[in-house]
Design a protein around this motif. Structure first.
Motif, PDB file in Angstrom:
ATOM      1  N   MET A   1       0.837  -1.187   0.000  1.00  0.00           N
ATOM      2  CA  MET A   1       0.000   0.000   0.000  1.00  0.00           C
ATOM      3  C   MET A   1       0.881   1.249   0.000  1.00  0.00           C
ATOM      4  SD  MET A   1      -3.126   0.821   2.595  1.00  0.00           S
ATOM      5  CE  MET A   1      -3.539  -0.919   2.715  1.00  0.00           C
ATOM      6  N   PRO A   2       1.697   1.431  -1.055  1.00  0.00           N
ATOM      7  CA  PRO A   2       2.664   2.521  -1.040  1.00  0.00           C
ATOM      8  C   PRO A   2       2.007   3.894  -1.079  1.00  0.00           C
ATOM      9  CG  PRO A   2       2.587   1.491  -3.198  1.00  0.00           C
ATOM     10  CD  PRO A   2       1.744   0.653  -2.299  1.00  0.00           C
ATOM     11  N   GLU A   3       2.603   4.831  -0.324  1.00  0.00           N
ATOM     12  CA  GLU A   3       2.163   6.221  -0.406  1.00  0.00           C
ATOM     13  C   GLU A   3       2.611   6.801  -1.733  1.00  0.00           C
ATOM     14  OE1 GLU A   3       2.608  10.485   1.975  1.00  0.00           O
ATOM     15  OE2 GLU A   3       3.808   8.755   2.587  1.00  0.00           O
ATOM     16  N   VAL A   4       1.761   7.582  -2.349  1.00  0.00           N
ATOM     17  CA  VAL A   4       2.117   8.250  -3.599  1.00  0.00           C
ATOM     18  C   VAL A   4       1.766   9.733  -3.464  1.00  0.00           C
ATOM     19  CG1 VAL A   4       1.895   6.240  -5.109  1.00  0.00           C
ATOM     20  CG2 VAL A   4      -0.136   7.634  -4.634  1.00  0.00           C
ATOM     21  N   ILE A   5       2.538  10.553  -4.154  1.00  0.00           N
ATOM     22  CA  ILE A   5       2.277  11.984  -4.279  1.00  0.00           C
ATOM     23  C   ILE A   5       2.246  12.281  -5.773  1.00  0.00           C
ATOM     24  CG2 ILE A   5       3.152  14.309  -3.847  1.00  0.00           C
ATOM     25  CD1 ILE A   5       2.296  13.036  -1.271  1.00  0.00           C
ATOM     26  N   PHE A   6       1.203  12.939  -6.227  1.00  0.00           N
ATOM     27  CA  PHE A   6       1.102  13.236  -7.659  1.00  0.00           C
ATOM     28  C   PHE A   6       0.542  14.646  -7.832  1.00  0.00           C
ATOM     29  CE2 PHE A   6      -2.603  10.861  -6.241  1.00  0.00           C
ATOM     30  CZ  PHE A   6      -3.671  11.624  -6.699  1.00  0.00           C
ATOM     31  N   PRO A   7       0.736  15.244  -9.010  1.00  0.00           N
ATOM     32  CA  PRO A   7       0.326  16.635  -9.195  1.00  0.00           C
ATOM     33  C   PRO A   7      -1.185  16.790  -9.324  1.00  0.00           C
ATOM     34  CG  PRO A   7       1.292  15.761 -11.214  1.00  0.00           C
ATOM     35  CD  PRO A   7       1.495  14.721 -10.158  1.00  0.00           C
ATOM     36  N   GLY A   8      -1.722  17.775  -8.632  1.00  0.00           N
ATOM     37  CA  GLY A   8      -3.125  18.141  -8.762  1.00  0.00           C
ATOM     38  C   GLY A   8      -3.237  19.571  -9.235  1.00  0.00           C
ATOM     39  N   PRO A   9      -4.443  20.061  -9.418  1.00  0.00           N
ATOM     40  CA  PRO A   9      -4.633  21.419  -9.933  1.00  0.00           C
ATOM     41  C   PRO A   9      -4.111  22.511  -8.991  1.00  0.00           C
ATOM     42  CG  PRO A   9      -6.667  20.130 -10.091  1.00  0.00           C
ATOM     43  CD  PRO A   9      -5.729  19.340  -9.265  1.00  0.00           C
ATOM     44  N   GLU A  10      -4.068  22.226  -7.675  1.00  0.00           N
ATOM     45  CA  GLU A  10      -3.643  23.234  -6.699  1.00  0.00           C
ATOM     46  C   GLU A  10      -2.380  22.808  -5.963  1.00  0.00           C
ATOM     47  OE1 GLU A  10      -5.050  26.343  -5.881  1.00  0.00           O
ATOM     48  OE2 GLU A  10      -5.998  25.997  -7.821  1.00  0.00           O
ATOM     49  N   GLY A  11      -1.593  21.948  -6.576  1.00  0.00           N
ATOM     50  CA  GLY A  11      -0.388  21.445  -5.912  1.00  0.00           C
ATOM     51  C   GLY A  11      -0.463  19.942  -5.785  1.00  0.00           C
ATOM     52  N   ARG A  12       0.363  19.403  -4.900  1.00  0.00           N
ATOM     53  CA  ARG A  12       0.454  17.950  -4.809  1.00  0.00           C
ATOM     54  C   ARG A  12      -0.790  17.365  -4.136  1.00  0.00           C
ATOM     55  NH1 ARG A  12       4.128  19.535  -0.622  1.00  0.00           N
ATOM     56  NH2 ARG A  12       3.264  18.986   1.417  1.00  0.00           N
ATOM     57  N   LEU A  13      -1.098  16.126  -4.519  1.00  0.00           N
ATOM     58  CA  LEU A  13      -2.154  15.341  -3.883  1.00  0.00           C
ATOM     59  C   LEU A  13      -1.531  14.077  -3.319  1.00  0.00           C
ATOM     60  CD1 LEU A  13      -4.983  15.732  -6.561  1.00  0.00           C
ATOM     61  CD2 LEU A  13      -4.896  16.822  -4.299  1.00  0.00           C
ATOM     62  N   GLU A  14      -2.018  13.673  -2.157  1.00  0.00           N
ATOM     63  CA  GLU A  14      -1.497  12.506  -1.447  1.00  0.00           C
ATOM     64  C   GLU A  14      -2.434  11.326  -1.632  1.00  0.00           C
ATOM     65  OE1 GLU A  14      -0.724  11.174   3.219  1.00  0.00           O
ATOM     66  OE2 GLU A  14      -2.032  12.864   2.735  1.00  0.00           O
ATOM     67  N   GLY A  15      -1.871  10.165  -1.927  1.00  0.00           N
ATOM     68  CA  GLY A  15      -2.715   8.993  -2.085  1.00  0.00           C
ATOM     69  C   GLY A  15      -2.039   7.717  -1.626  1.00  0.00           C
ATOM     70  N   ARG A  16      -2.784   6.640  -1.757  1.00  0.00           N
ATOM     71  CA  ARG A  16      -2.263   5.286  -1.574  1.00  0.00           C
ATOM     72  C   ARG A  16      -2.613   4.515  -2.833  1.00  0.00           C
ATOM     73  NH1 ARG A  16      -0.617   7.878   1.868  1.00  0.00           N
ATOM     74  NH2 ARG A  16      -0.470   7.530   4.122  1.00  0.00           N
ATOM     75  N   PHE A  17      -1.646   3.776  -3.356  1.00  0.00           N
ATOM     76  CA  PHE A  17      -1.828   3.134  -4.653  1.00  0.00           C
ATOM     77  C   PHE A  17      -1.422   1.672  -4.593  1.00  0.00           C
ATOM     78  CE2 PHE A  17      -0.117   2.234  -9.003  1.00  0.00           C
ATOM     79  CZ  PHE A  17      -1.349   2.183  -9.633  1.00  0.00           C
ATOM     80  N   ASN A  18      -2.301   0.821  -5.086  1.00  0.00           N
ATOM     81  CA  ASN A  18      -2.003  -0.601  -5.234  1.00  0.00           C
ATOM     82  C   ASN A  18      -1.867  -0.899  -6.728  1.00  0.00           C
ATOM     83  OD1 ASN A  18      -2.135  -3.456  -3.874  1.00  0.00           O
ATOM     84  ND2 ASN A  18      -3.346  -3.597  -5.732  1.00  0.00           N
ATOM     85  N   PRO A  19      -0.656  -1.209  -7.208  1.00  0.00           N
ATOM     86  CA  PRO A  19      -0.494  -1.481  -8.640  1.00  0.00           C
ATOM     87  C   PRO A  19      -1.327  -2.675  -9.083  1.00  0.00           C
ATOM     88  CG  PRO A  19       1.629  -1.176  -7.548  1.00  0.00           C
ATOM     89  CD  PRO A  19       0.602  -1.307  -6.475  1.00  0.00           C
ATOM     90  N   GLY A  20      -1.685  -2.682 -10.315  1.00  0.00           N
ATOM     91  CA  GLY A  20      -2.459  -3.795 -10.855  1.00  0.00           C
ATOM     92  C   GLY A  20      -1.660  -5.075 -10.869  1.00  0.00           C
ATOM     93  N   SER A  21      -2.380  -6.194 -10.929  1.00  0.00           N
ATOM     94  CA  SER A  21      -1.727  -7.499 -10.877  1.00  0.00           C
ATOM     95  C   SER A  21      -1.208  -7.955 -12.235  1.00  0.00           C
ATOM     96  CB  SER A  21      -2.716  -8.536 -10.342  1.00  0.00           C
ATOM     97  OG  SER A  21      -3.863  -8.608 -11.189  1.00  0.00           O
ATOM     98  N   ARG A  22      -1.546  -7.214 -13.295  1.00  0.00           N
ATOM     99  CA  ARG A  22      -1.098  -7.574 -14.641  1.00  0.00           C
ATOM    100  C   ARG A  22      -1.101  -6.309 -15.497  1.00  0.00           C
ATOM    101  NH1 ARG A  22      -6.339  -8.950 -13.845  1.00  0.00           N
ATOM    102  NH2 ARG A  22      -7.850  -8.454 -15.483  1.00  0.00           N
ATOM    103  N   PRO A  23      -0.443  -6.331 -16.661  1.00  0.00           N
ATOM    104  CA  PRO A  23      -0.294  -5.102 -17.447  1.00  0.00           C
ATOM    105  C   PRO A  23      -1.615  -4.424 -17.826  1.00  0.00           C
ATOM    106  CG  PRO A  23       1.237  -6.768 -18.220  1.00  0.00           C
ATOM    107  CD  PRO A  23       0.370  -7.439 -17.207  1.00  0.00           C
ATOM    108  N   ARG A  24      -2.619  -5.183 -18.209  1.00  0.00           N
ATOM    109  CA  ARG A  24      -3.886  -4.574 -18.624  1.00  0.00           C
ATOM    110  C   ARG A  24      -4.936  -4.630 -17.505  1.00  0.00           C
ATOM    111  NH1 ARG A  24      -6.851  -6.339 -22.683  1.00  0.00           N
ATOM    112  NH2 ARG A  24      -7.462  -4.230 -23.284  1.00  0.00           N
ATOM    113  N   ALA A  25      -4.461  -4.626 -16.286  1.00  0.00           N
ATOM    114  CA  ALA A  25      -5.371  -4.685 -15.141  1.00  0.00           C
ATOM    115  C   ALA A  25      -6.357  -3.520 -15.192  1.00  0.00           C
ATOM    116  CB  ALA A  25      -4.580  -4.625 -13.843  1.00  0.00           C
TER     117      ALA A  25
END
Length: 213
Positions: A1-25
């Motif tokens: 359950m890695p923490e992620v930071i990505f760009p939003g319209p008003e600055g960074r947004l904080e999330g948690r991301f679970n990668p898919g189990s396969r390429p076309r998940a």
């Protein structure tokens, strides 16, 4: 359950991301309740939805709207939060550009934002809306609703009136080419305080139905 930071319209947004189990998940994004009422991505129903999609192999993202947790910006009455959701979906799609389908799930305020995002993003093929605040916000933008999904409501909800949600369901069901499921959890209040098992059983049953088609 890695923490992620990505760009939003008003600055960074904080999330948690679970990668898919396969390429076309497939992708799923989970949207949290009202920030001014203490809603965050760590809400227990949001976490349960996140875990449900992750278990099924989805590339799954939950994140904090602007001004919540480490997300920058300030609350914007839903307008900016919709932009946040669009930016979050852009980010997760950039990681999984070949996703075979996209789902959105939201709880309360997050359900309202998620259903607005449906109208903007035709790639969203399924939605789960838990206690959408049909008595507090205007849902007439769903004209027509572009995707099939499920709306789940507690019969003892003291915040979102079950009659308002029923009217929304009835209106959406008049539209062709989509199917709206509607589950009522008997005795549940707005927070599904003692009915979380029943709530998630409803979600799982619906996902089994849709993903096995």
């Amino acid at each position: 359950m890695p923490e992620v930071i990505f760009p939003g319209p008003e600055g960074r947004l904080e999330g948690r991301f679970n990668p898919g189990s396969r390429p076309r998940a497939p992708l799923a994004m989970i949207l949290h309740p009202h920030p001014n009422a203490g809603g965050t991505m760590n809400n227990r129903i949001v976490q349960q939805l996140y875990q449900t999609f992750a278990r099924r192999g989805f590339a799954t993202l939950r994140f904090n709207f602007r001004g919540v947790g480490k997300s920058q910006g300030t609350f914007d009455n839903g307008i900016g939060e919709l932009s946040d959701a669009a930016a979050a979906l852009d980010w997760v799609q950039s990681i999984h550009p070949e996703a075979q389908q996209t789902w959105i799930a939201g709880y309360s305020f997050g359900a309202w934002i998620g259903m607005q995002l449906l109208m903007r993003r035709p790639e969203i093929k399924g939605f789960i809306s838990i206690a959408p605040p049909a008595n507090m916000y205007d849902f007439t933008f769903l004209a027509p609703c572009p995707s099939s999904g499920i709306i789940i409501q507690g019969t003892a909800d003291e915040v979102v009136t079950p009659t308002a949600v029923q009217k929304l369901v009835d209106k959406l069901r008049t539209q062709k080419h989509i199917t709206i499921h509607h589950d009522e959890i008997n005795g549940a209040n707005h927070f599904f305080a003692a009915e979380q098992v029943e709530l998630m059983a409803s979600v799982d049953k619906y996902l089994d139905y849709r993903l096995n088609q």
